[in-house]
Design an enzyme around this catalytic site. Structure first.
Site, PDB file in Angstrom:
ATOM      1  N   ARG A 160       1.149  -0.957  -0.287  1.00  0.00           N
ATOM      2  CA  ARG A 160      -0.424  -0.090  -0.269  1.00  0.00           C
ATOM      3  C   ARG A 160       0.837   1.201   0.056  1.00  0.00           C
ATOM      4  O   ARG A 160       0.568   2.245  -0.018  1.00  0.00           O
ATOM      5  CB  ARG A 160      -0.946   0.235   1.372  1.00  0.00           C
ATOM      6  CG  ARG A 160      -2.548  -0.316   1.084  1.00  0.00           C
ATOM      7  CD  ARG A 160      -2.098  -1.786   0.876  1.00  0.00           C
ATOM      8  NE  ARG A 160      -3.079  -2.875   0.582  1.00  0.00           N
ATOM      9  CZ  ARG A 160      -4.082  -3.705   1.430  1.00  0.00           C
ATOM     10  NH1 ARG A 160      -3.623  -3.988   2.724  1.00  0.00           N
ATOM     11  NH2 ARG A 160      -5.026  -4.566   1.457  1.00  0.00           N
ATOM     12  N   ASP A 189      -0.018  -6.965  -2.788  1.00  0.00           N
ATOM     13  CA  ASP A 189      -1.541  -6.849  -3.023  1.00  0.00           C
ATOM     14  C   ASP A 189      -1.682  -5.888  -4.242  1.00  0.00           C
ATOM     15  O   ASP A 189      -1.238  -5.836  -5.413  1.00  0.00           O
ATOM     16  CB  ASP A 189      -1.629  -5.865  -1.321  1.00  0.00           C
ATOM     17  CG  ASP A 189      -2.902  -6.260  -0.263  1.00  0.00           C
ATOM     18  OD1 ASP A 189      -3.385  -6.500  -1.409  1.00  0.00           O
ATOM     19  OD2 ASP A 189      -2.254  -7.005   0.600  1.00  0.00           O
ATOM     20  N   HIS A 249      -6.008 -10.273  -3.747  1.00  0.00           N
ATOM     21  CA  HIS A 249      -5.208  -9.118  -3.617  1.00  0.00           C
ATOM     22  C   HIS A 249      -4.133  -9.203  -4.538  1.00  0.00           C
ATOM     23  O   HIS A 249      -2.957  -8.716  -4.076  1.00  0.00           O
ATOM     24  CB  HIS A 249      -5.126  -9.503  -2.004  1.00  0.00           C
ATOM     25  CG  HIS A 249      -6.056  -9.085  -1.278  1.00  0.00           C
ATOM     26  ND1 HIS A 249      -6.317  -7.935  -1.027  1.00  0.00           N
ATOM     27  CD2 HIS A 249      -6.880  -9.774   0.022  1.00  0.00           C
ATOM     28  CE1 HIS A 249      -7.148  -7.311  -0.222  1.00  0.00           C
ATOM     29  NE2 HIS A 249      -7.201  -9.325   0.602  1.00  0.00           N
ATOM     30  N   ASP A 312      -6.471 -14.533   1.833  1.00  0.00           N
ATOM     31  CA  ASP A 312      -7.245 -14.007   2.664  1.00  0.00           C
ATOM     32  C   ASP A 312      -8.317 -13.421   1.008  1.00  0.00           C
ATOM     33  O   ASP A 312      -7.789 -13.082   0.416  1.00  0.00           O
ATOM     34  CB  ASP A 312      -7.157 -13.297   3.320  1.00  0.00           C
ATOM     35  CG  ASP A 312      -6.181 -12.189   2.732  1.00  0.00           C
ATOM     36  OD1 ASP A 312      -5.722 -12.608   1.869  1.00  0.00           O
ATOM     37  OD2 ASP A 312      -5.967 -10.619   2.590  1.00  0.00           O
ATOM     38  N   GLU A 313      -9.803 -13.142   1.951  1.00  0.00           N
ATOM     39  CA  GLU A 313     -10.305 -11.835   0.848  1.00  0.00           C
ATOM     40  C   GLU A 313     -10.495 -12.561  -0.226  1.00  0.00           C
ATOM     41  O   GLU A 313     -10.433 -11.016  -1.251  1.00  0.00           O
ATOM     42  CB  GLU A 313     -10.363 -10.645   1.102  1.00  0.00           C
ATOM     43  CG  GLU A 313     -10.471 -10.525   2.657  1.00  0.00           C
ATOM     44  CD  GLU A 313      -9.975  -9.181   2.790  1.00  0.00           C
ATOM     45  OE1 GLU A 313     -10.115  -8.350   4.003  1.00  0.00           O
ATOM     46  OE2 GLU A 313      -8.594  -8.035   2.314  1.00  0.00           O
ATOM     47  N   TRP A 379      -6.190 -14.160  11.387  1.00  0.00           N
ATOM     48  CA  TRP A 379      -6.686 -13.558  11.617  1.00  0.00           C
ATOM     49  C   TRP A 379      -8.378 -12.470  12.200  1.00  0.00           C
ATOM     50  O   TRP A 379      -7.967 -10.843  12.420  1.00  0.00           O
ATOM     51  CB  TRP A 379      -6.260 -12.526  10.032  1.00  0.00           C
ATOM     52  CG  TRP A 379      -6.747 -12.511   8.849  1.00  0.00           C
ATOM     53  CD1 TRP A 379      -7.262 -13.850   8.034  1.00  0.00           C
ATOM     54  CD2 TRP A 379      -8.114 -11.243   8.908  1.00  0.00           C
ATOM     55  NE1 TRP A 379      -8.106 -13.419   7.282  1.00  0.00           N
ATOM     56  CE2 TRP A 379      -8.590 -12.123   7.692  1.00  0.00           C
ATOM     57  CE3 TRP A 379      -8.097  -9.998   8.971  1.00  0.00           C
ATOM     58  CZ2 TRP A 379      -9.816 -11.363   6.593  1.00  0.00           C
ATOM     59  CZ3 TRP A 379      -9.427  -9.579   8.303  1.00  0.00           C
ATOM     60  CH2 TRP A 379      -9.936  -9.795   7.522  1.00  0.00           C
ATOM     61  N   TYR A 404      -3.695  -6.526  15.658  1.00  0.00           N
ATOM     62  CA  TYR A 404      -3.756  -4.840  13.739  1.00  0.00           C
ATOM     63  C   TYR A 404      -3.032  -4.352  14.487  1.00  0.00           C
ATOM     64  O   TYR A 404      -4.132  -3.007  15.187  1.00  0.00           O
ATOM     65  CB  TYR A 404      -5.318  -5.323  13.296  1.00  0.00           C
ATOM     66  CG  TYR A 404      -5.030  -6.133  12.748  1.00  0.00           C
ATOM     67  CD1 TYR A 404      -5.058  -7.363  12.725  1.00  0.00           C
ATOM     68  CD2 TYR A 404      -5.756  -6.514  11.020  1.00  0.00           C
ATOM     69  CE1 TYR A 404      -4.650  -8.759  11.067  1.00  0.00           C
ATOM     70  CE2 TYR A 404      -6.136  -7.498  10.267  1.00  0.00           C
ATOM     71  CZ  TYR A 404      -5.418  -8.253  10.570  1.00  0.00           C
ATOM     72  OH  TYR A 404      -5.157  -9.822   9.340  1.00  0.00           O
ATOM     73  N   ASP A 406      -2.494  -1.595  12.520  1.00  0.00           N
ATOM     74  CA  ASP A 406      -2.975  -0.646  11.679  1.00  0.00           C
ATOM     75  C   ASP A 406      -4.235   0.062  12.676  1.00  0.00           C
ATOM     76  O   ASP A 406      -4.780   1.056  11.609  1.00  0.00           O
ATOM     77  CB  ASP A 406      -3.231  -0.950  10.643  1.00  0.00           C
ATOM     78  CG  ASP A 406      -3.965  -1.806  10.076  1.00  0.00           C
ATOM     79  OD1 ASP A 406      -4.534  -2.745  10.893  1.00  0.00           O
ATOM     80  OD2 ASP A 406      -4.985  -2.494   9.489  1.00  0.00           O
ATOM     81  N   TRP A 443      -0.632  -3.090   8.422  1.00  0.00           N
ATOM     82  CA  TRP A 443      -1.190  -3.157   7.195  1.00  0.00           C
ATOM     83  C   TRP A 443      -1.005  -1.885   7.473  1.00  0.00           C
ATOM     84  O   TRP A 443      -0.659  -0.824   7.775  1.00  0.00           O
ATOM     85  CB  TRP A 443      -2.973  -3.333   7.062  1.00  0.00           C
ATOM     86  CG  TRP A 443      -3.047  -4.526   7.257  1.00  0.00           C
ATOM     87  CD1 TRP A 443      -3.327  -5.832   8.609  1.00  0.00           C
ATOM     88  CD2 TRP A 443      -2.816  -5.914   6.727  1.00  0.00           C
ATOM     89  NE1 TRP A 443      -3.471  -7.267   8.615  1.00  0.00           N
ATOM     90  CE2 TRP A 443      -2.639  -7.668   7.080  1.00  0.00           C
ATOM     91  CE3 TRP A 443      -2.144  -6.575   5.321  1.00  0.00           C
ATOM     92  CZ2 TRP A 443      -3.098  -8.783   6.671  1.00  0.00           C
ATOM     93  CZ3 TRP A 443      -2.100  -6.837   4.357  1.00  0.00           C
ATOM     94  CH2 TRP A 443      -2.191  -8.783   5.116  1.00  0.00           C
ATOM     95  N   GLU A 445      -3.103   0.637   4.500  1.00  0.00           N
ATOM     96  CA  GLU A 445      -3.573   1.979   3.953  1.00  0.00           C
ATOM     97  C   GLU A 445      -3.616   3.160   4.184  1.00  0.00           C
ATOM     98  O   GLU A 445      -3.728   4.115   3.173  1.00  0.00           O
ATOM     99  CB  GLU A 445      -5.347   0.687   3.966  1.00  0.00           C
ATOM    100  CG  GLU A 445      -5.392   0.115   3.134  1.00  0.00           C
ATOM    101  CD  GLU A 445      -4.965  -1.039   4.016  1.00  0.00           C
ATOM    102  OE1 GLU A 445      -4.744  -1.215   5.277  1.00  0.00           O
ATOM    103  OE2 GLU A 445      -5.746  -2.095   3.684  1.00  0.00           O
TER     104      GLU A 445
HETATM  105  C1  ACM Z   1      -6.058  -9.859   6.388  1.00  0.00           C
HETATM  106  O1  ACM Z   1      -5.854  -9.126   7.025  1.00  0.00           O
HETATM  107  N1  ACM Z   1      -6.789  -9.777   5.052  1.00  0.00           N
HETATM  108  C2  ACM Z   1      -5.564 -10.434   6.078  1.00  0.00           C
END
Ligand code: ACM
Ligand code: ZN
Length: 726
Positions: A160, A189, A249, A312-313, A379, A404, A406, A443, A445
């Site tokens: 990011r 990512d 991602h 993930d996601e 997570w 986390y 962030d 993270w 962002e």
């Molecule tokens: C994550 O926070 N998407 C692993």
């Protein structure tokens, strides 16, 4: 001679100031007296050419920076005087790969460890015992120390926002100081591909860059730079675990190689955050060859046994509509797209296993069936860890709740991170052995600048370092807090721009009718403040007693720590008059009218320029009327019944942004991309009906909206139908 066992020392006496050790050792006994590291003290080793010699040299390098001294370094056989000695001789093999013993006595300091990493952690302890003073008095003591967990890591997201080689090395030095041993490098990512892959040059030519308003933005690491960092980390007993995200991602990669998507693209490296529908096409054999080609070069760069592949996601919408993906599901006898994701991960798992490596993935890799060799990083809470460990798989824990980094400190305080227990109570002792350890996840962002990373990582990572190193029974927030405060001086001397908790406003008014009494509660130090809108500095007035305001004023306050002022908190106290209600000929209909809008935003859009795609009525505001997970906004409108004159406090708790208006007045602003976050706002209302409007948007990930009110003199409660109608 007074001898205290570790538990007693924690419970009944605070350790001497020189022992600001973080993380706290497994066992420590203090004895009366102290040894002075000063003139005539040497650093000794078994042999200059073995790990005792290299550890002594490393410690000298640290002392040169911390205490501005370089000690004479000698082979132990050639030195009879007082010394800081590193040796493997007589070390207890039970200390294992990372353990050490450390004794401070009349003749000096002796660090014994059976293995190089143990010597290195012993050196970190010596370094913390000496601190930044030379000569330094170190209390007589005896430490026997080894970590609770073998995996003690930090994830750094450099996709990011790119971080240069020097920043990464500094981060590795800070991990070493905290006896942490895993640098989880989130290299890939949607918003940027950061790893040079020679056979796919467009990954960095195209995927490492995105077009921001300010111009081309990004960066990447050459393979030579990666080798340099991996080597730098290895010398500090830190394993660099690369993360190469698949099958989601990956928009930066798809911008470079759109042929590996389901639709064929074209794509640009995204500038917005979120979870994107476009992922690798799992029905295209080329996708597997592409990722295996990337991994082949990755394995050559990273000796780590564990290779993180993300997982993930991964939205399934493209796969549902893709002929190739559907054909793959059929050909492989898979039930659905979740099993297709599982098929993808299994193939990569098999490929990595055949090369002697082990796959790590986020807990989504459990969906559709876990690959046989996979290690799960939990997570979304601890459920993934519990499920995987029960199935006999290794797990790494870093739940959003505590790990986390962030997340704002208002959501995840240092104390909250410190309270994290990595082993879920649901696991038997045997299953608990599968918990390899945990991480703090940074993270990026919302942290464009290097100083932002510092502020979010520290001191929460210091807390997590102790969580992953120290025995559960030795952990105590009351004992950690003063130690952390001294440890922060060390971090400050190293130039770390850690978070200094600001003071907080004890009263929660933002508006008042006649006067308001502003009360501040202290952070870790004195409070300085201003009333003219300027940032407080070391010479601003000190807060000593509550401040009484009779006109609209912005109060800015900050914690004074040494000569440094932390990030200020600011609140404007607005003098207001009661808002007039609106008059109805007959009472309005109950409930709220809602409208839904579709699109992706990073802040609340201008609804006047948009057309709603659905509408209806509901009793209270909430996300259930959206009937979709992502990429929408909702507006609720109606009237709010104020039963009496006074100041009303409204709260929205939302993921992502929200705001609330009474009439044309924006009462609260909870806008922007964020996880569930509550904000409050106040308004002075005359008894009667007042137009109310609540807006929220959701850009990806989880979704939430709840609204509460605290009427004058009352308690906070969720809004209900009775607030909005007859
Ligand atoms: C994550 O926070 N998407 C692993
Ligand atoms: Zn496809």
């Amino acid at each position: 001679m007074i001898v205290l066992c570790a538990a007693l020392a924690l419970a009944f006496s605070s350790p001497p100031p020189s022992t600001a050790l973080v993380p706290w050792p497994a066992s420590i006994e203090f004895q009366e007296g102290s040894f002075t590291v000063g003139k005539g003290v040497a650093l000794t080793f078994d042999s200059a050419g073995d790990a005792t010699g290299s550890t002594a040299a490393y410690l000298n390098g640290c002392l040169a920076k911390d205490a501005k001294v370089v000690l004479p370094a000698r082979a132990a056989a050639d030195w009879k005087g007082p010394a800081i000695r590193f040796t493997t001789s007589g070390a207890d093999p039970a200390l294992g790969d990372e353990g050490y013993s450390l004794v401070v006595g009349r003749a000096g300091i002796v660090v014994r460890a059976p293995k190089p990493a143990g010597l290195f952690y012993g050196a970190q302890t010596v370094r913390q015992l000496i601190g930044r003073q030379y000569p330094a008095k170190v209390p007589y003591l005896k430490i026997i120390d080894k970590p609770r967990f073998g995996w003690r890591g930090l994830l750094l997201d450099v996709s990011r926002h790119f971080r240069d080689v020097d920043f990464v090395k500094r981060q590795i030095d800070l991990l070493a100081l905290h006896k942490m041993n895993v640098f989880h490098w989130h290299l890939v990512d949607d918003q940027g591909w950061r790893l040079e892959i020679k056979r796919y040059p467009k990954l960095t030519e195209v995927g490492a860059w995105r077009q921001e308003a300010s111009g081309r933005y990004g960066g990447y690491y050459t393979q030579a730079q990666v080798r340099e960092i991996v080597d730098y980390a290895a010398k500090r007993f830190i394993t660099v675990v690369p993360e190469i995200e698949m099958p989601g991602h990956c928009n930066a990669a798809l911008a470079a190689y759109p042929e590996f998507s389901c639709t064929g693209g074209p794509f640009t490296t995204p500038t917005l955050w979120g979870v994107f529908s476009d992922v690798y096409c799992a029905g295209n054999e080329g996708t597997y060859a592409f990722n295996e080609g990337i991994l082949e070069e990755t394995l050559a760069l990273f000796p780590s046994k564990f290779i993180h592949i993300g997982g993930d996601e991964v939205p399934k919408t493209r796969w549902q509509a893709c002929a190739k993906c559907q054909a793959k599901i059929k050909a492989e006898g898979l039930k659905d797209e979740h099993e297709l994701q599982s098929y993808f991960i299994r193939r990569i798992d098999k490929w990595l296993t055949a090369r002697g490596r082990r796959l790590v993935g986020w807990d989504e890799i459990l969906e559709g069936g876990l690959a046989p060799g996979a290690t799960v990083q939990s997570w979304r809470g601890m459920e993934g860890a519990i499920d995987a460990a029960k199935m006999g798989h290794d797990v790494i824990v870093s739940p959003t709740s505590h790990c986390y980094l962030d997340y704002p400190y208002t959501t995840t305080s240092v104390e909250k991170s410190y309270s994290f227990e990595p082993v879920p109570a649901e696991l038997t002792a045997e299953q608990a052995k599968h918990v390899l350890g945990g991480e703090g996840n940074m993270w990026a962002e919302r942290t464009p600048l290097p100083a932002d990373t510092d502020r979010m990582v520290f001191p929460r990572l210091s807390a997590l370092a102790e969580v992953y190193w120290s025995p559960k029974a030795a952990r105590s927030w009351a004992a950690f807090k003063p130690r952390l405060d001294r440890h922060l001086d060390t971090l400050a001397a190293m130039g770390v721009k850690f978070f200094v908790p600001p003071p907080s406003f004890s009263n929660d008014e933002t508006v008042f009718l006649d006067k308001v009494t502003v009360r501040l509660s202290p952070g870790p130090g004195a409070i300085v403040y201003t009333l003219d809108g300027s940032d407080p500095g070391p010479r601003s007035p000190r807060y000593a007693k509550p401040i009484v305001l009779t006109s609209t004023t912005t109060v800015k306050a900050a914690t004074l720590r040494g000569n440094a002022v932390g990030t200020p908190v600011s609140r404007t106290f607005k003098k207001v008059t009661l808002r007039e209600p609106i008059v109805f000929v007959r009472a309005p209909d109950p409930g709220l009218r809602w409208q839904r809008y579709e699109g992706r935003w990073s802040t609340l859009p201008d609804f006047d320029k948009l057309t709603a795609t659905a509408s209806g009525t509901s009793e209270t505001p909430g996300t259930s009327v959206a009937e979709r997970e992502d990429d929408y906004a909702l507006v609720f409108e109606g009237v709010f019944m104020a039963p009496k004159d006074g100041i009303y406090t409204f709260f929205t708790s939302s993921d992502d942004g929200s705001a609330l208006w009474i009439g044309d007045e924006k009462v609260l602003d909870n806008d922007g991309l964020h996880a569930v976050e509550e904000r409050a706002g106040q308004v002075a209302l005359k008894a009667g009906w007042h137009p109310i409007r609540i807006a929220m948007f959701e850009a990806g990930g989880s979704q939430a909206l709840s609204v509460s009110v605290r009427p004058p003199g009352g308690q906070k409660r969720p809004v209900a139908l009775a607030d909005f109608g007859r």
